[in-house]
Design a protein around this motif. Structure first.
Motif, PDB file in Angstrom:
ATOM      1  N   GLU A  84       0.869  -1.292   0.036  1.00 23.95           N
ATOM      2  CA  GLU A  84      -0.064   0.073   0.079  1.00 23.95           C
ATOM      3  C   GLU A  84       0.676   1.145   0.028  1.00 23.95           C
ATOM      4  O   GLU A  84       0.560   2.303  -0.512  1.00 23.95           O
ATOM      5  N   GLY A  85       1.811   1.386   0.847  1.00 26.63           N
ATOM      6  CA  GLY A  85       2.879   2.495   0.884  1.00 26.63           C
ATOM      7  C   GLY A  85       3.647   2.633  -0.704  1.00 26.63           C
ATOM      8  O   GLY A  85       3.664   3.825  -1.180  1.00 26.63           O
ATOM      9  N   ALA A  86       3.789   1.700  -1.464  1.00 25.84           N
ATOM     10  CA  ALA A  86       4.060   1.909  -2.705  1.00 25.84           C
ATOM     11  C   ALA A  86       3.183   2.407  -3.454  1.00 25.84           C
ATOM     12  O   ALA A  86       3.307   3.269  -4.829  1.00 25.84           O
ATOM     13  N   LEU A  87       1.954   1.911  -3.589  1.00 23.83           N
ATOM     14  CA  LEU A  87       0.800   2.369  -4.438  1.00 23.83           C
ATOM     15  C   LEU A  87       0.693   3.938  -3.873  1.00 23.83           C
ATOM     16  O   LEU A  87       0.180   4.673  -4.750  1.00 23.83           O
ATOM     17  N   THR A  88       0.691   4.219  -2.815  1.00 25.11           N
ATOM     18  CA  THR A  88       0.424   5.662  -2.384  1.00 25.11           C
ATOM     19  C   THR A  88       1.385   6.487  -3.069  1.00 25.11           C
ATOM     20  O   THR A  88       1.395   7.822  -3.541  1.00 25.11           O
ATOM     21  N   ALA A  89       2.826   5.959  -3.082  1.00 28.89           N
ATOM     22  CA  ALA A  89       4.009   6.681  -3.703  1.00 28.89           C
ATOM     23  C   ALA A  89       3.958   6.914  -5.181  1.00 28.89           C
ATOM     24  O   ALA A  89       4.056   7.900  -5.775  1.00 28.89           O
ATOM     25  N   ILE A  90       3.022   6.073  -5.715  1.00 32.68           N
ATOM     26  CA  ILE A  90       2.753   6.268  -7.187  1.00 32.68           C
ATOM     27  C   ILE A  90       1.771   7.209  -7.487  1.00 32.68           C
ATOM     28  O   ILE A  90       2.164   8.021  -8.567  1.00 32.68           O
ATOM     29  N   ALA A  91       0.807   7.331  -6.902  1.00 28.89           N
ATOM     30  CA  ALA A  91      -0.063   8.234  -6.782  1.00 28.89           C
ATOM     31  C   ALA A  91       0.381   9.832  -6.656  1.00 28.89           C
ATOM     32  O   ALA A  91       0.052  10.707  -6.970  1.00 28.89           O
ATOM     33  N   THR A  92       1.108   9.770  -5.477  1.00 23.97           N
ATOM     34  CA  THR A  92       1.763  11.068  -5.023  1.00 23.97           C
ATOM     35  C   THR A  92       2.528  11.567  -6.440  1.00 23.97           C
ATOM     36  O   THR A  92       2.683  12.640  -6.529  1.00 23.97           O
ATOM     37  N   ARG A  93       3.579  10.651  -6.547  1.00 23.86           N
ATOM     38  CA  ARG A  93       4.484  10.942  -7.836  1.00 23.86           C
ATOM     39  C   ARG A  93       3.437  11.648  -9.148  1.00 23.86           C
ATOM     40  O   ARG A  93       3.734  12.635  -9.784  1.00 23.86           O
ATOM     41  N   SER A  94       2.638  10.765  -9.315  1.00 24.86           N
ATOM     42  CA  SER A  94       1.808  11.278 -10.522  1.00 24.86           C
ATOM     43  C   SER A  94       1.071  12.749 -10.421  1.00 24.86           C
ATOM     44  O   SER A  94       1.032  13.499 -11.374  1.00 24.86           O
ATOM     45  N   ARG A  95       0.463  12.927  -9.313  1.00 24.90           N
ATOM     46  CA  ARG A  95      -0.235  14.316  -9.011  1.00 24.90           C
ATOM     47  C   ARG A  95       0.703  15.254  -9.032  1.00 24.90           C
ATOM     48  O   ARG A  95       0.520  16.576  -9.179  1.00 24.90           O
ATOM     49  N   HIS A  96       2.122  15.061  -8.379  1.00 22.08           N
ATOM     50  CA  HIS A  96       3.038  16.040  -8.431  1.00 22.08           C
ATOM     51  C   HIS A  96       3.408  16.445  -9.635  1.00 22.08           C
ATOM     52  O   HIS A  96       3.726  17.312 -10.270  1.00 22.08           O
ATOM     53  N   ALA A  97       3.811  15.403 -10.648  1.00 22.78           N
ATOM     54  CA  ALA A  97       4.289  15.458 -11.961  1.00 22.78           C
ATOM     55  C   ALA A  97       3.007  16.614 -12.765  1.00 22.78           C
ATOM     56  O   ALA A  97       3.400  17.236 -13.608  1.00 22.78           O
ATOM     57  N   GLN A 109      -2.091  -0.658 -11.270  1.00 23.28           N
ATOM     58  CA  GLN A 109      -2.000  -0.882 -12.701  1.00 23.28           C
ATOM     59  C   GLN A 109      -0.507  -0.378 -13.411  1.00 23.28           C
ATOM     60  O   GLN A 109       0.041  -0.887 -14.209  1.00 23.28           O
ATOM     61  N   GLU A 110      -0.074   0.496 -12.756  1.00 22.23           N
ATOM     62  CA  GLU A 110       1.275   0.986 -13.168  1.00 22.23           C
ATOM     63  C   GLU A 110       2.347  -0.097 -12.817  1.00 22.23           C
ATOM     64  O   GLU A 110       3.289  -0.360 -13.616  1.00 22.23           O
ATOM     65  N   VAL A 111       2.070  -0.763 -11.609  1.00 17.00           N
ATOM     66  CA  VAL A 111       3.090  -1.786 -11.224  1.00 17.00           C
ATOM     67  C   VAL A 111       3.124  -2.865 -12.456  1.00 17.00           C
ATOM     68  O   VAL A 111       4.150  -3.547 -12.585  1.00 17.00           O
ATOM     69  N   VAL A 112       1.772  -3.343 -12.828  1.00 16.06           N
ATOM     70  CA  VAL A 112       1.696  -4.521 -13.937  1.00 16.06           C
ATOM     71  C   VAL A 112       2.371  -3.861 -15.111  1.00 16.06           C
ATOM     72  O   VAL A 112       2.757  -4.586 -15.647  1.00 16.06           O
ATOM     73  N   LEU A 113       2.037  -2.788 -15.271  1.00 17.79           N
ATOM     74  CA  LEU A 113       2.698  -2.345 -16.825  1.00 17.79           C
ATOM     75  C   LEU A 113       4.087  -1.924 -17.059  1.00 17.79           C
ATOM     76  O   LEU A 113       4.511  -2.411 -17.679  1.00 17.79           O
ATOM     77  N   ARG A 114       4.562  -1.372 -15.660  1.00 16.08           N
ATOM     78  CA  ARG A 114       5.955  -1.382 -15.741  1.00 16.08           C
ATOM     79  C   ARG A 114       6.665  -2.778 -15.796  1.00 16.08           C
ATOM     80  O   ARG A 114       7.717  -2.836 -16.557  1.00 16.08           O
ATOM     81  N   LYS A 115       6.127  -3.591 -15.169  1.00 12.86           N
ATOM     82  CA  LYS A 115       6.571  -5.265 -15.115  1.00 12.86           C
ATOM     83  C   LYS A 115       6.402  -5.617 -16.664  1.00 12.86           C
ATOM     84  O   LYS A 115       7.652  -6.260 -17.206  1.00 12.86           O
TER      85      LYS A 115
END
Length: 350
Positions: free
Chosen positions: A156-169, A274-280
């Motif tokens: 869950e922490g990694a998912l939150t980090a993805i969302a945070t990075r996306s919104r900051h971008a 879904q970003e996790v799946v696509l990155r892989k």
């Protein structure tokens, strides 16, 4: 194969509601902007293709009204896909490859605000076994997210980090619906919080494709489509491995993603998991700039978000901020259908 490039891209400001605008009124400024960017008129476009959903609009043949924004004269060669506009771009690319066109206008639009999107999207599920249960889009994405957590692919922490990075971008994207410090929020369906899910909103986008020297005349630095492919997985969720995306991997192989490194990836990942799946599936490391526009977590107009990924990747090449980019679009629950394209700048081509 003919050299085909994206030479112009435009999109609306993506908003939670546009009650005061019809689809045509929302679309027309985008069409004018993308044509003005190239100096073309409607009469200079050989083929027009659109992507939208009559089901989302709630009326049959709704796309014919959007054609009012293109113009009734002169007569045009036109087609429509009941899909995200990324698939309309694919059809236009094929049309140019056949030699029947040198230029194409592709546009897509969607208004999600009038209805309950989570419920509406249940109607695309298997009508015999799954749809009668009414599992909504967030619940299905949560199943996928939990499968990834159980497999040790994320937490869950990694998912939150993805969302945070996306919104900051997205802070650098004036068209984004959400940007900056957006809280993780409460759970919608565990393990997904509101911050892990896409905003509901309205929007439209358009691109212009051109072949060969025509593209070079219309754009100082065209974004050449070096490969494009799309694949689909089984309709039944129970026969799929939700932590993997073999259709994305296969489309990427056919499009040539793995031939050389990419520096940018615009991924249509409406949910952080879904970003996790696509990155892989795409083999993307930390050296790749993923969703510098903010991605679908910052703005997710249905039927247009995939085309926007292609447009955003192309725009970075136009500006000289990327040399080789991968763009991805998806349709259906849990990344059921996936389109992958490789875009390169003129210097890479030369």
């Amino acid at each position: 194969m003919r050299d085909v490039a994206i030479v112009a891209f435009a999109q609306t400001d993506h908003l939670r509601r546009t009650d005061e605008l019809s689809e045509v009124e929302m679309l027309m400024p985008v069409l004018h902007e993308v044509l003005d960017a190239t100096g073309l008129r409607t009469s200079g476009i050989d083929f027009t293709c659109s992507g939208s959903s009559d089901y989302l609009a709630g009326r049959a043949f709704s796309f014919t009204m959007a054609l009012d924004g293109v113009g009734a004269h002169p007569p045009i060669s036109e087609s429509h896909v009941e899909m995200d506009g990324a698939w309309a771009l694919y059809e236009a690319w094929v049309k140019i490859q056949t030699g029947e066109a040198d230029t194409a206008l592709v546009y897509a639009y969607g208004k999600s605000s009038p209805g309950q999107v989570r419920d509406v999207l249940t109607r695309q599920l298997d009508p015999y076994y799954t749809a009668p249960l009414w599992p909504d889009s967030v619940a299905l994405a949560a199943l996928q997210a939990q499968a990834l957590i159980d497999a040790g692919d994320t937490d869950e922490g990694a998912l939150t980090a993805i969302a945070t990075r996306s919104r900051h971008a997205a802070s650098g994207n004036p068209h984004a619906q959400l940007s900056g410090d957006v809280p993780a929020g409460d759970y919608l369906v565990r393990p997904l919080r509101t911050g892990d899910c896409p905003p509901i909103g309205d929007g439209a986008a358009a691109v212009i494709l051109a072949a060969g020297d025509t593209a070079r005349a219309l754009c100082a630095r065209p974004a050449w489509i070096r490969g494009i492919d799309h694949r689909i997985e089984a309709h039944g969720l129970g026969v799929r491995e939700l932590t993997e995306s073999p259709s994305t991997r296969l489309a990427a192989e056919r499009a040539g993603v793995f031939e050389r490194p990419v520096d940018t990836a615009e991924l249509h990942a409406p949910f952080s998991s879904q970003e996790v799946v696509l990155r892989k599936a795409l083999g993307l490391g930390d050296e790749v700039s993923v969703n510098p526009s903010g991605g679908a977590l910052a703005a997710n107009p249905l039927m247009a978000a995939g085309l926007i990924r292609l447009g955003e990747a192309a725009a970075r090449i136009h500006r000289g901020e990327s040399e080789r980019a991968v763009a991805h679009a998806t349709s259906g629950p849990c990344l059921q259908q996936n389109l992958v394209a490789v875009l390169e700048g003129e210097s890479t081509h030369a």
